[in-house]
Design a protein around this motif. Structure first.
Motif, PDB file in Angstrom:
ATOM      1  N   ARG A 124       0.811  -1.212   0.000  1.00  0.00           N
ATOM      2  CA  ARG A 124       0.000   0.000   0.000  1.00  0.00           C
ATOM      3  C   ARG A 124       0.848   1.268   0.000  1.00  0.00           C
ATOM      4  N   SER A 125       0.508   2.203  -0.879  1.00  0.00           N
ATOM      5  CA  SER A 125       1.079   3.558  -0.904  1.00  0.00           C
ATOM      6  C   SER A 125       2.606   3.551  -0.970  1.00  0.00           C
ATOM      7  N   HIS A 126       3.173   2.747  -1.849  1.00  0.00           N
ATOM      8  CA  HIS A 126       4.629   2.740  -1.995  1.00  0.00           C
ATOM      9  C   HIS A 126       5.008   2.804  -3.469  1.00  0.00           C
ATOM     10  N   ALA A 134      13.096   8.626   9.711  1.00  0.00           N
ATOM     11  CA  ALA A 134      12.544   9.468  10.769  1.00  0.00           C
ATOM     12  C   ALA A 134      11.635  10.542  10.170  1.00  0.00           C
ATOM     13  N   ARG A 135      12.050  11.123   9.074  1.00  0.00           N
ATOM     14  CA  ARG A 135      11.229  12.146   8.416  1.00  0.00           C
ATOM     15  C   ARG A 135       9.943  11.530   7.864  1.00  0.00           C
ATOM     16  N   ALA A 136      10.064  10.321   7.309  1.00  0.00           N
ATOM     17  CA  ALA A 136       8.877   9.657   6.766  1.00  0.00           C
ATOM     18  C   ALA A 136       7.891   9.305   7.870  1.00  0.00           C
ATOM     19  N   PRO A 164       2.269  11.970  -0.581  1.00  0.00           N
ATOM     20  CA  PRO A 164       3.334  11.766  -1.589  1.00  0.00           C
ATOM     21  C   PRO A 164       4.738  11.973  -1.045  1.00  0.00           C
ATOM     22  N   GLU A 165       4.922  12.914  -0.113  1.00  0.00           N
ATOM     23  CA  GLU A 165       6.254  13.157   0.426  1.00  0.00           C
ATOM     24  C   GLU A 165       6.740  11.958   1.238  1.00  0.00           C
ATOM     25  N   ARG A 166       5.842  11.361   1.996  1.00  0.00           N
ATOM     26  CA  ARG A 166       6.240  10.159   2.740  1.00  0.00           C
ATOM     27  C   ARG A 166       6.648   9.050   1.774  1.00  0.00           C
ATOM     28  N   ARG A 167       5.924   8.862   0.694  1.00  0.00           N
ATOM     29  CA  ARG A 167       6.270   7.839  -0.287  1.00  0.00           C
ATOM     30  C   ARG A 167       7.625   8.132  -0.919  1.00  0.00           C
ATOM     31  N   ARG A 168       7.900   9.414  -1.179  1.00  0.00           N
ATOM     32  CA  ARG A 168       9.196   9.779  -1.767  1.00  0.00           C
ATOM     33  C   ARG A 168      10.341   9.473  -0.803  1.00  0.00           C
ATOM     34  N   LEU A 169      10.151   9.779   0.467  1.00  0.00           N
ATOM     35  CA  LEU A 169      11.195   9.525   1.463  1.00  0.00           C
ATOM     36  C   LEU A 169      11.472   8.033   1.610  1.00  0.00           C
TER      37      LEU A 169
END
Length: 524
Positions: A321-323, A450-452, A459-464
């Protein structure tokens, strides 16, 4: 010889569910359990605040309902009034608080305590800087459990279905025998422990104190610890198993043709991989690790296994999911190009191909693991001219050896995601993590995670997470070999064994196809 008997005792007959378990659990203490053999059994013996439905979805367990705050950081659970331990005592909020605190307590040895990392104050508690009582969980009366997170975690509800989040009864569960000795066992699940001996069949009996006991079809469940898939198939064919843990590679093609209705194959959340000992030569050299990775023909490997597995070039299984997965640039290169890149990498390494004479590959007993080890030895010899010494060990000894990196150089392992999220895979390799088999330590990788973790599902979490996956793979800390599929033989006598990615199948939802054949009566 060597195949545990699974035949039911007198009077059980159709009221017994017989399950292949793939091996003997390392521990039935929920805090210490870390293998699927244990997880399967614990899903029947105990129940968390939340549990899993037949299809793997999260559903109420000992909690009748729950709410989540708008910011995703507070979970409030309302316990069932009829939640009971098998000794008749009521399950209270304090028992969950005790279980969570035990898991993070210094010296508990809980290998999966990292799953509780989103809970407030987890890190200072696990580091010993604060007492377990500082962990962000509390009881409000007997009926309400409140868990506070220090960051949102969309997947946290799934963690609460895992053994690490089970309750513990103070005084009773301080004695490990209360988990493994049938005469002293106390649990709060749909079944209780009836018989347990090392390497033998684990027999469970339906618990009359379980809040939904009337819906549990089978009077007893037998978990048969057969490590050899071919031996397991023989038991299934003889009618001594209703469900297998896997399917023997040698039988897979024929079974798909001749027993298609009994073969169940579904995509899973499992990665079969190799870990390098990064702490000392020769595999402290990333160029050498790259050479060994590129020399492996993953497509040929899964074709040899012939079980429908998928070649792995990344860390996170497809469909999570969401990756957004990262894939190396050489993934689509043909075999000859990959082999040339492999030779160039070893030539550019500190060893220049001449100093690495023999390497040690450790693996545990099992037909599949043996085939993989032999294939890897052949490929490394063929492409790199390196001799490979194979170290086969029994499962428990193998588990014990993991932390002693001086005892191995390359080790095979499998990770099955605990929840449907990329972090279930990327978080394995955070610096100092208890499941960080190669001992990978990269501050930049830790920072990305840690940032994720501080973000919601965006989308930013997926990018990290994709960047972290790329960093780990560029460092070649591990070698992904293949993504696993869930494979079972399921007899037509039963229903309710529902395919799901996590491959979790509570026995309480499995029943005879014709329930009239089952005599419903509670054991004493």
């Amino acid at each position: 010889a060597g195949e545990p008997a699974a035949a039911p005792r007198d009077g059980e007959g159709q009221s017994t569910l017989k399950r292949g378990n793939g091996g003997d659990p390392g521990s039935l203490d929920p805090a210490l359990a870390e293998d699927l053999h244990a997880f399967n059994v614990l899903l029947d013996l105990h129940e968390g605040l939340l549990t899993v439905a037949a299809d793997g979805a999260v559903m109420p367990g000992a909690a009748a309902s729950w709410t989540v705050s708008p910011d995703g950081r507070e979970y409030r659970f309302h316990l069932r009034a009829d939640a009971r331990w098998s000794n008749g005592e009521r399950v209270t909020a304090a028992h969950f608080v005790h279980g969570f605190r035990h898991a993070v307590r210094q010296g508990s040895g809980a290998p999966n305590s990292f799953l509780l990392a989103p809970i407030a104050s987890f890190q200072p508690v696990i580091d010993g800087e604060r007492p377990p009582e500082a962990l962000g969980i509390r009881a409000e009366g007997d009926d309400e459990v409140v868990i506070e997170l220090d960051r949102p975690a969309a997947w946290f509800a799934t963690v609460l279905t895992m053994p690490i989040a089970l309750p513990r009864l103070p005084g009773v569960h301080d004695d490990a025998a209360a988990f493994s000795d049938p005469d002293r066992f106390v649990g709060n699940g749909p079944y209780r422990l009836e018989e347990r001996s090392p390497g033998g069949v684990i027999r469970l009996r339906r618990s009359a104190t379980y809040h939904a006991a009337e819906s549990v079809a089978f009077e007893s469940v037998h978990f048969v610890p057969v490590t050899d898939p071919a031996a397991e198939f023989r038991l299934y064919r003889a009618g001594e198993l209703d469900v297998t843990a896997t399917i023997a590679p040698s039988e897979f093609a024929a079974l798909q043709k001749n027993r298609m209705d009994e073969v169940q194959v579904t995509p899973g959340l499992g990665l079969y991989y190799l870990a390098f000992d990064l702490s000392e030569p020769p595999f402290n050299d990333p160029k050498l690790r790259r050479a060994f990775s590129l020399a492996i023909d993953r497509e040929r490997l899964v074709a040899m296994l012939g079980r429908g597995e998928l070649p792995a070039f990344g860390l996170v299984p497809p469909g999570v999911r969401s990756h957004d997965p990262f894939l190396p640039e050489w993934r689509d290169a043909d075999r000859a190009i990959r082999e040339q890149l492999s030779r160039e990498a070893i030539a550019a390494s500190a060893h220049r191909g001449g100093e690495v004479q023999v390497i040690r590959l450790a693996y545990d007993a099992g037909d599949v693991h043996q085939k993989v080890a032999l294939a890897l030895r052949s490929m490394w010899q063929e492409v790199l001219g390196v001799e490979v010494s194979l170290q086969q060990m029994e499962w428990k000894a193998y588990l014990d050896m993991r932390g002693d990196r001086a005892a191995w150089q390359v080790m095979r392992f499998v990770w099955v995601g605990d929840y449907d999220d990329a972090s279930s895979f990327t978080d394995l390799f955070v610096s100092g993590g208890p499941q960080n088999l190669p001992g990978y330590a990269n501050p930049r990788y830790d920072e990305l995670l840690a940032r994720a973790s501080a973000r919601g599902d965006d989308p930013e979490r997926r990018r990290l997470l994709k960047s972290a996956e790329q960093m780990l793979l560029d460092d070649h800390a591990i070698v992904p070999l293949y993504f696993m599929t869930n494979k079972h033989l399921v007899t037509g006598r039963i229903t309710g064994f529902v395919p799901n990615a996590l491959d979790r199948h509570p026995s309480r939802f499995i029943e005879p196809r014709d329930r009239a054949d089952t005599t419903v009566s509670f054991g004493s």
